[in-house]
Enzyme design. Sequence first.
Site, PDB file in Angstrom:
ATOM      1  N   LYS A 174       0.846  -1.192   0.000  1.00  0.00           N
ATOM      2  CA  LYS A 174       0.000   0.000   0.000  1.00  0.00           C
ATOM      3  C   LYS A 174       0.876   1.234   0.000  1.00  0.00           C
ATOM      4  CE  LYS A 174      -3.036   2.764   2.984  1.00  0.00           C
ATOM      5  NZ  LYS A 174      -3.677   2.886   4.315  1.00  0.00           N
ATOM      6  N   GLU A 219      -8.362  11.972  12.892  1.00  0.00           N
ATOM      7  CA  GLU A 219      -7.498  10.879  13.344  1.00  0.00           C
ATOM      8  C   GLU A 219      -6.672  11.276  14.554  1.00  0.00           C
ATOM      9  OE1 GLU A 219      -4.995   7.192  11.501  1.00  0.00           O
ATOM     10  OE2 GLU A 219      -6.056   8.619  10.250  1.00  0.00           O
TER      11      GLU A 219
END
Length: 415
Positions: A174, A219
């Site tokens: 990723k 986050e």
Amino acid sequence: MKLAAEATTPLTARTQPIPDPGDLTAHLPHPTALAWIHHGEGIVAWGQTARITIPGGPHRFTHAARRLSDLFAGAAIDDPLKLPGTGPLAFGSFTFDPATDGSVLIIPRHILGRRDGHAWLTTIGAPTADPLTLTRPPAPPTGLRWGEGTLSAHDWQKAVATAVDRIQGGDLGKTVLARDLTVQAAQPIDTRVLLSRLAARYPTCFTFAVDRLIGATPELLIRRTGDRIDSLVLAGTTPRGTTPGEDRERAQRLYRSAKDRREHAYAADMVRQALTPLCTDLHVPHRPQILTLPNVIHLATPVHGTLAAQHSVLDVLAALHPTPAVCGTPTAPALDLIRELEVMDRGRYAGPVGWIDTDGNGEWGIALRCAEIDAHDPTRARLFAGCGIVADSDPAAELAEAQAKFRPMQEAFQG
């Protein structure tokens, strides 16, 4: 270390309990502000007692902690509340790329806070007559002109396609590709207006401002309160629908998506691996939850743990950053691909942002959904958004996701 004139002698700090001040952003006296706000609570600050500039390098968090500790050592502190966030503290923002200069810690002159039924005002240095006096009223940005950033939408989709090819070829699992937009205003941009709009529209996010970097991040990278730590892992995203029914459908599709679950697992597994050596116990759920924000829906995993030793919040940051949620996995090839394909310097976008007090407590998020005001031309700013790219990512879908992630800051500018 660059220090303001007030810090040439040992620091003195006095914290006073005060009546509930209401909207914290309304008390910022001028546009240059520091802030960390969540559900209307937190801290805002202004003025500068000391500024620590941190060069890039593999040990920058340790370097920052040591220099901050030296500065706090010997400080005369009058703090009857003795709560996390009272007394002297530093706001900080680190660059995403460990090799990049530009990280900073700022010890402000005045700190206004509210949390859990307590409100306080901390003054560092000599007291002033009325630190809450408004010296310049907030001015909303006008005459906005928007522009493409480093890459056009078309070129950015080509970069995503290249990343997918590399991932399918087995180079990595990723990566995370970001893009930027620019905005030009008629007058210098007032940080307070952006903060107020973000905090009102995104109360569940952490609204922040540190040295011209302003945003509302969903986050929470790490919160340290004594020996307790908390984190919130976000990875896997879809834009909101136009009706409650469409939202439910999109959330279910996101939760069932093998691509998004795999992207999320990379991030959650890395946080587990990074925090386990630091903790006596650590709870990381095996399945993510759904987190719905005004603009997007995320897969989310809340993390809780107990530290095994006296690690400051900066020590924990050193173990966590960069996470797969903003870099990719494995870290080294993902970072190399970001440097190759983004064709821009992220600066402090996607780096840790937050605060630390003299006991090592603090709250730090990842600088997402943010903009950075130009240091040389305060009428200009860059907005940032990024997407996790895996083997079955679709460039057009990733562009739509990035557009949705630009919305919070675009709305903050446009009102």
